[in-house]
Design a protein around this motif. Structure first.
Motif, PDB file in Angstrom:
ATOM      1  N   LYS A  34      52.306   0.352  33.412  1.00 24.28           N
ATOM      2  CA  LYS A  34      53.325  -0.678  33.117  1.00 24.28           C
ATOM      3  C   LYS A  34      52.753  -1.705  32.149  1.00 24.28           C
ATOM      4  CE  LYS A  34      52.048  -3.513  37.089  1.00 24.28           C
ATOM      5  NZ  LYS A  34      52.254  -3.624  38.524  1.00 24.28           N
ATOM      6  N   ASN A  55      56.707   0.648  36.532  1.00 23.34           N
ATOM      7  CA  ASN A  55      57.426  -0.255  37.433  1.00 23.34           C
ATOM      8  C   ASN A  55      58.852  -0.568  37.025  1.00 23.34           C
ATOM      9  OD1 ASN A  55      54.689  -0.860  38.327  1.00 23.34           O
ATOM     10  ND2 ASN A  55      55.765  -2.384  39.553  1.00 23.34           N
ATOM     11  N   SER A 206      43.851  -1.642  42.252  1.00 25.91           N
ATOM     12  CA  SER A 206      42.518  -1.923  41.711  1.00 25.91           C
ATOM     13  C   SER A 206      41.627  -2.697  42.697  1.00 25.91           C
ATOM     14  CB  SER A 206      42.629  -2.732  40.415  1.00 25.91           C
ATOM     15  OG  SER A 206      43.299  -1.991  39.427  1.00 25.91           O
ATOM     16  N   GLY A 223      46.023   0.076  38.010  1.00 28.79           N
ATOM     17  CA  GLY A 223      46.410  -0.379  36.680  1.00 28.79           C
ATOM     18  C   GLY A 223      45.278  -1.075  35.954  1.00 28.79           C
ATOM     19  N   THR A 224      45.033  -2.334  36.311  1.00 30.50           N
ATOM     20  CA  THR A 224      44.089  -3.160  35.542  1.00 30.50           C
ATOM     21  C   THR A 224      42.681  -2.571  35.460  1.00 30.50           C
ATOM     22  OG1 THR A 224      43.939  -4.521  37.524  1.00 30.50           O
ATOM     23  CG2 THR A 224      45.224  -5.388  35.731  1.00 30.50           C
ATOM     24  N   ARG A 230      46.943  -6.972  32.083  1.00 36.46           N
ATOM     25  CA  ARG A 230      48.257  -6.687  31.503  1.00 36.46           C
ATOM     26  C   ARG A 230      48.667  -7.778  30.529  1.00 36.46           C
ATOM     27  NH1 ARG A 230      48.723  -3.991  36.372  1.00 36.46           N
ATOM     28  NH2 ARG A 230      49.038  -5.835  37.625  1.00 36.46           N
TER      29      ARG A 230
HETATM   30  C1  LIG Z   1      51.057  -3.057  39.139  1.00 43.92           C
HETATM   31  C2  LIG Z   1      51.073  -2.208  40.358  1.00 43.92           C
HETATM   32  C3  LIG Z   1      49.941  -1.488  40.731  1.00 43.92           C
HETATM   33  C4  LIG Z   1      48.605  -1.572  40.008  1.00 43.92           C
HETATM   34  O1  LIG Z   1      48.022  -2.803  40.265  1.00 43.92           O
HETATM   35  P1  LIG Z   1      46.554  -3.142  39.672  1.00 43.92           P
HETATM   36  O2  LIG Z   1      46.156  -4.324  40.451  1.00 43.92           O
HETATM   37  O3  LIG Z   1      46.754  -3.425  38.220  1.00 43.92           O
HETATM   38  O4  LIG Z   1      45.702  -1.969  39.918  1.00 43.92           O
HETATM   39  C5  LIG Z   1      50.028  -0.643  41.839  1.00 43.92           C
HETATM   40  N1  LIG Z   1      51.175  -0.526  42.534  1.00 43.92           N
HETATM   41  C6  LIG Z   1      52.295  -1.207  42.197  1.00 43.92           C
HETATM   42  C7  LIG Z   1      53.524  -1.022  43.009  1.00 43.92           C
HETATM   43  C8  LIG Z   1      52.260  -2.076  41.111  1.00 43.92           C
HETATM   44  O5  LIG Z   1      53.378  -2.755  40.814  1.00 43.92           O
END
Ligand SMILES: *Cc1c(COP(=O)(O)O)cnc(C)c1O
Length: 232
Positions: A34, A55, A206, A223-224, A230
């Motif tokens: 995302k 997302n 993360s 993600g991060t 982001r």
């Molecule tokens: C953004 C998100 C993640 C990833 O989060 P990070 O902290 O960047 O790893 C995982 N699950 C959902 C539902 C998210 O919205």
């Protein structure tokens, strides 16, 4: 950069599996892309990553379409809230949806899943820590919802997803993830039948992936740690 981060995250998952006596092949990594552009996804794909999480429906669909050349080799997972007016786009473009918390949404997804595609792979989102403003079905209602969703024709019900309240403390994160795992096991024991292949517990991000692996996660949504901070 992304390839280096991916290697580091995979090494961290391997270490977490080793220290909790789990096999690394039982824990999948979903790269949460995302807010990242298509080029970042290409870079992760080139580094060996095959599953991506989005997302926001509009952003996700645009990215999927702009990466059409990779479509057969990449799995796309919807991990954000799905409103009724967005179910068609989700059903037509994604492989998985982790965030079903109402029968009505599941029913629309099933009806709108195109017949040339395999059934949509679905997890039920559960609100394990009872945050009143959070999405997710209440734990005591999850079994009933699972039975209803599993009866739908164009859906394969795969398991549960949870997003516990953020915490950096291992013990607290482990406790929250463990309650999702207990519910996952409870529903598995109930043998809900229908179109269920109950094998997926989507939890851990993360900051809490070690605790999630220790508690029994089978899909980490990261993600991060892969893409960096982001942009919005
Ligand atoms: C953004 C998100 C993640 C990833 O989060 P990070 O902290 O960047 O790893 C995982 N699950 C959902 C539902 C998210 O919205």
């Amino acid at each position: 950069m992304i390839s280096h981060n991916l290697q580091r995250v995979i090494a961290q998952i391997d270490a977490a599996c080793a220290s909790s006596g789990r096999s690394a092949t039982d824990v999948a990594l979903l790269a949460v892309s995302k807010t990242q552009g298509p080029l970042a996804v290409r870079e992760a794909f080139a580094a060996g990553q095959g599953a991506f999480g989005e997302n926001y429906v509009q952003e996700g669909v645009e990215k999927i379409l702009s990466l059409a050349d990779l479509r057969a080799q990449v799995q796309w997972h919807m991990i954000g809230p799905v409103q009724s007016n967005k179910t068609r786009q989700v059903a037509e473009h994604f492989d998985w949806v982790h965030t079903v918390d109402r029968f009505k949404i599941a029913q629309r997804l099933s009806e709108q899943r195109p017949s040339h595609l395999p059934p949509l792979q679905v997890c039920i989102q559960v609100n394990v820590d009872g945050g009143i403003n959070k999405s997710g079905v209440a734990p005591q209602d999850a079994l009933t919802l699972a039975r209803e969703v599993a009866a739908l024709q164009r859906i394969t019900l795969r398991g549960l997803m949870s997003i516990p309240e953020g915490t950096i403390d291992f013990i607290a994160a482990y406790a929250r993830h463990s309650s999702a795992k207990a519910l996952f096991d409870h529903i598995k024991m109930a043998q809900i039948g229908g179109h269920a292949q109950w094998d997926t517990l989507s939890m851990g991000m993360s900051a809490d992936l070690d605790a999630a692996v220790a508690a029994g996660s089978t899909v980490l949504r990261v993600g991060t740690a892969i893409f960096g901070a982001r942009v919005r």
